[in-house]
Design a protein around this motif. Sequence first.
Motif, PDB file in Angstrom:
ATOM      1  N   ASP A 193      32.409 -55.366 -17.577  1.00 33.09           N
ATOM      2  CA  ASP A 193      31.502 -54.757 -16.605  1.00 33.09           C
ATOM      3  C   ASP A 193      31.101 -53.352 -17.015  1.00 33.09           C
ATOM      4  N   ASP A 194      32.050 -52.613 -17.623  1.00 35.42           N
ATOM      5  CA  ASP A 194      31.709 -51.282 -18.103  1.00 35.42           C
ATOM      6  C   ASP A 194      30.682 -51.368 -19.235  1.00 35.42           C
ATOM      7  N   ALA A 195      30.889 -52.322 -20.147  1.00 31.88           N
ATOM      8  CA  ALA A 195      29.960 -52.463 -21.269  1.00 31.88           C
ATOM      9  C   ALA A 195      28.573 -52.897 -20.821  1.00 31.88           C
ATOM     10  N   LEU A 196      28.505 -53.669 -19.744  1.00 30.97           N
ATOM     11  CA  LEU A 196      27.223 -54.137 -19.223  1.00 30.97           C
ATOM     12  C   LEU A 196      26.495 -53.072 -18.412  1.00 30.97           C
ATOM     13  N   SER A 197      27.238 -52.066 -17.989  1.00 33.53           N
ATOM     14  CA  SER A 197      26.669 -51.057 -17.098  1.00 33.53           C
ATOM     15  C   SER A 197      25.775 -50.092 -17.864  1.00 33.53           C
ATOM     16  N   GLY A 198      25.026 -49.329 -17.126  1.00 23.68           N
ATOM     17  CA  GLY A 198      24.186 -48.309 -17.741  1.00 23.68           C
ATOM     18  C   GLY A 198      24.909 -46.992 -17.931  1.00 23.68           C
ATOM     19  N   ALA A 199      26.171 -46.926 -17.509  1.00 28.08           N
ATOM     20  CA  ALA A 199      26.951 -45.688 -17.612  1.00 28.08           C
ATOM     21  C   ALA A 199      28.319 -46.018 -18.192  1.00 28.08           C
ATOM     22  N   ARG A 200      28.342 -46.329 -19.460  1.00 28.31           N
ATOM     23  CA  ARG A 200      29.568 -46.785 -20.110  1.00 28.31           C
ATOM     24  C   ARG A 200      30.584 -45.650 -20.240  1.00 28.31           C
ATOM     25  N   LYS A 201      31.824 -45.970 -19.867  1.00 26.23           N
ATOM     26  CA  LYS A 201      32.912 -44.999 -19.941  1.00 26.23           C
ATOM     27  C   LYS A 201      34.027 -45.422 -20.898  1.00 26.23           C
ATOM     28  N   ALA A 202      34.131 -46.721 -21.174  1.00 26.13           N
ATOM     29  CA  ALA A 202      35.235 -47.233 -21.991  1.00 26.13           C
ATOM     30  C   ALA A 202      34.997 -46.932 -23.463  1.00 26.13           C
ATOM     31  N   PRO A 203      35.899 -46.181 -24.112  1.00 30.34           N
ATOM     32  CA  PRO A 203      35.713 -45.856 -25.528  1.00 30.34           C
ATOM     33  C   PRO A 203      35.755 -47.098 -26.419  1.00 30.34           C
ATOM     34  N   THR A 204      35.035 -47.022 -27.510  1.00 30.76           N
ATOM     35  CA  THR A 204      35.061 -48.055 -28.536  1.00 30.76           C
ATOM     36  C   THR A 204      35.219 -47.356 -29.887  1.00 30.76           C
ATOM     37  N   GLY A 205      34.821 -48.004 -30.966  1.00 31.85           N
ATOM     38  CA  GLY A 205      34.964 -47.386 -32.275  1.00 31.85           C
ATOM     39  C   GLY A 205      36.419 -47.177 -32.640  1.00 31.85           C
ATOM     40  N   LEU A 206      36.768 -45.997 -33.123  1.00 33.32           N
ATOM     41  CA  LEU A 206      38.139 -45.707 -33.525  1.00 33.32           C
ATOM     42  C   LEU A 206      39.105 -45.744 -32.344  1.00 33.32           C
ATOM     43  N   GLU A 207      38.596 -45.612 -31.142  1.00 33.66           N
ATOM     44  CA  GLU A 207      39.435 -45.603 -29.934  1.00 33.66           C
ATOM     45  C   GLU A 207      39.281 -46.905 -29.148  1.00 33.66           C
ATOM     46  N   CYS A 208      39.058 -48.007 -29.851  1.00 34.39           N
ATOM     47  CA  CYS A 208      38.750 -49.283 -29.189  1.00 34.39           C
ATOM     48  C   CYS A 208      39.978 -50.031 -28.689  1.00 34.39           C
ATOM     49  N   PHE A 209      41.183 -49.492 -28.875  1.00 34.29           N
ATOM     50  CA  PHE A 209      42.410 -50.209 -28.532  1.00 34.29           C
ATOM     51  C   PHE A 209      42.823 -49.915 -27.088  1.00 34.29           C
ATOM     52  N   TYR A 210      43.214 -50.997 -26.376  1.00 30.46           N
ATOM     53  CA  TYR A 210      43.578 -50.877 -24.964  1.00 30.46           C
ATOM     54  C   TYR A 210      44.926 -51.543 -24.716  1.00 30.46           C
ATOM     55  N   LEU A 211      45.871 -50.744 -24.230  1.00 25.80           N
ATOM     56  CA  LEU A 211      47.193 -51.241 -23.865  1.00 25.80           C
ATOM     57  C   LEU A 211      47.218 -51.572 -22.376  1.00 25.80           C
ATOM     58  N   CYS A 212      48.127 -52.460 -21.980  1.00 33.00           N
ATOM     59  CA  CYS A 212      48.085 -52.933 -20.583  1.00 33.00           C
ATOM     60  C   CYS A 212      49.460 -53.325 -20.050  1.00 33.00           C
ATOM     61  N   ALA A 213      50.501 -52.639 -20.493  1.00 35.33           N
ATOM     62  CA  ALA A 213      51.848 -52.962 -20.033  1.00 35.33           C
ATOM     63  C   ALA A 213      52.043 -52.564 -18.575  1.00 35.33           C
ATOM     64  N   THR A 214      52.733 -53.406 -17.838  1.00 32.69           N
ATOM     65  CA  THR A 214      53.140 -53.070 -16.471  1.00 32.69           C
ATOM     66  C   THR A 214      54.657 -53.137 -16.312  1.00 32.69           C
ATOM     67  N   ASP A 215      55.306 -54.139 -16.903  1.00 37.00           N
ATOM     68  CA  ASP A 215      56.756 -54.310 -16.784  1.00 37.00           C
ATOM     69  C   ASP A 215      57.453 -53.801 -18.040  1.00 37.00           C
ATOM     70  N   THR A 216      58.698 -53.338 -17.878  1.00 33.72           N
ATOM     71  CA  THR A 216      59.537 -52.919 -19.001  1.00 33.72           C
ATOM     72  C   THR A 216      60.911 -53.565 -18.854  1.00 33.72           C
ATOM     73  N   TYR A 217      61.453 -54.066 -19.956  1.00 36.19           N
ATOM     74  CA  TYR A 217      62.744 -54.754 -19.884  1.00 36.19           C
ATOM     75  C   TYR A 217      63.459 -54.703 -21.219  1.00 36.19           C
ATOM     76  N   GLU A 218      64.778 -54.763 -21.193  1.00 37.25           N
ATOM     77  CA  GLU A 218      65.586 -55.058 -22.371  1.00 37.25           C
ATOM     78  C   GLU A 218      65.683 -56.568 -22.489  1.00 37.25           C
ATOM     79  N   TRP A 219      65.777 -57.047 -23.729  1.00 37.61           N
ATOM     80  CA  TRP A 219      65.901 -58.493 -23.918  1.00 37.61           C
ATOM     81  C   TRP A 219      67.164 -59.046 -23.249  1.00 37.61           C
ATOM     82  N   ARG A 220      68.250 -58.264 -23.246  1.00 43.94           N
ATOM     83  CA  ARG A 220      69.468 -58.754 -22.609  1.00 43.94           C
ATOM     84  C   ARG A 220      69.297 -58.808 -21.087  1.00 43.94           C
ATOM     85  N   GLU A 221      68.478 -57.896 -20.534  1.00 45.90           N
ATOM     86  CA  GLU A 221      68.200 -57.936 -19.097  1.00 45.90           C
ATOM     87  C   GLU A 221      67.421 -59.190 -18.735  1.00 45.90           C
ATOM     88  N   LEU A 222      66.436 -59.516 -19.559  1.00 47.33           N
ATOM     89  CA  LEU A 222      65.654 -60.719 -19.308  1.00 47.33           C
ATOM     90  C   LEU A 222      66.532 -61.955 -19.440  1.00 47.33           C
TER      91      LEU A 222
END
Length: 360
Positions: A232-261
Amino acid sequence: MSLPYHVLLTGATGFVGGTTLAAFLEREDYKAGRVKITCLVRGEERAKLIKERLGVDVVVCDLADADVVRKAASEVDVILHTANADHPASGRAMLEGAKQRFDKTGKQTIFIHSSGTGALTDDAKGKFADPKIYQDRDCADIRAVPTTYVHRETDDLIMKASVEGYVRGYVVMPPLIYGRGRGPYSRTSVQIPALIRAALRLKQSIHVGPGLSIWNGVHVDDLVSLYFLLLDDALSGARKAPTGLECFYLCATDTYEWRELAAEIGKRLHAKGAIPTAEARPLKPEEVQDALGAWSDFAYGSNSRSAAGKAYDLGWKPKHPTGSNGLFDSIDKEYDAVIEEGKDEAPKVHIDEMNRALGS
């Protein structure tokens, strides 16, 4: 961009791509006829089902069919590539198609690629927790990971094409993905189902080594919502999401140790009467191949720590936010899905590509 805009979706028969397709069909712009969707599908039978049941166009081909993939990519406004993060040949073919379109029309193709934080892993084998947490407001550390490593070759191709300017590219890097998918075929992810199947096979929940390494998780619906936020940002006329060298997007929400899981899987499966003990234990070397496969150290014993930054800056609102224990709470439904699919199913992984990316 002229309407309707045309989307090429790969991976529609898979866990992430199928959920993406289901979410697309629920969008108001699709219902209003402002989106045309074409899915690349391997196999005539599955392609027919998707076309007839869901009413979207299909192109029947394998990702290795470079000419077909290239042509399909040259005819669309948006590419949403969820099929395989370790198949650079298909990524290259899609970019070639996008370049043909740009040279002919001057129009950038929006390219959203589903990669993964497997690219950020180490070789801890469960022995330690690494304090390093990758960030994405400055992607220098991500770019520094060699392109010979897992996922990185395709990621780098998209980044360079974005710098060149003929695509507006976004590389989304989910960690472990959990939750039940909503697509027409595969509705389970890789890691938690594999750990559940290993526990059922060994009659006890297991972890690699001491299980001290740390990963992150994200619910599949929250991952898909980020795709659409970027779209939706890319389709908009006012793009805010960086691309190029900064095109990477992380999206973690949970954190765990493997032994905890592992402990949580043990507790929940024992409560169901599925295994005789709630206690988790280290996986024995002779059990590795049968329980988790040869890539167990990478997928279940490494550190891969990341923090979402740009997604939140853009207004991402995951329904399973940090601290909600959504990953642990998903185990019961993941267990039900494993029983439904078959507890002896092999882990879902593109093993040839993974072996190549890991240097095996």
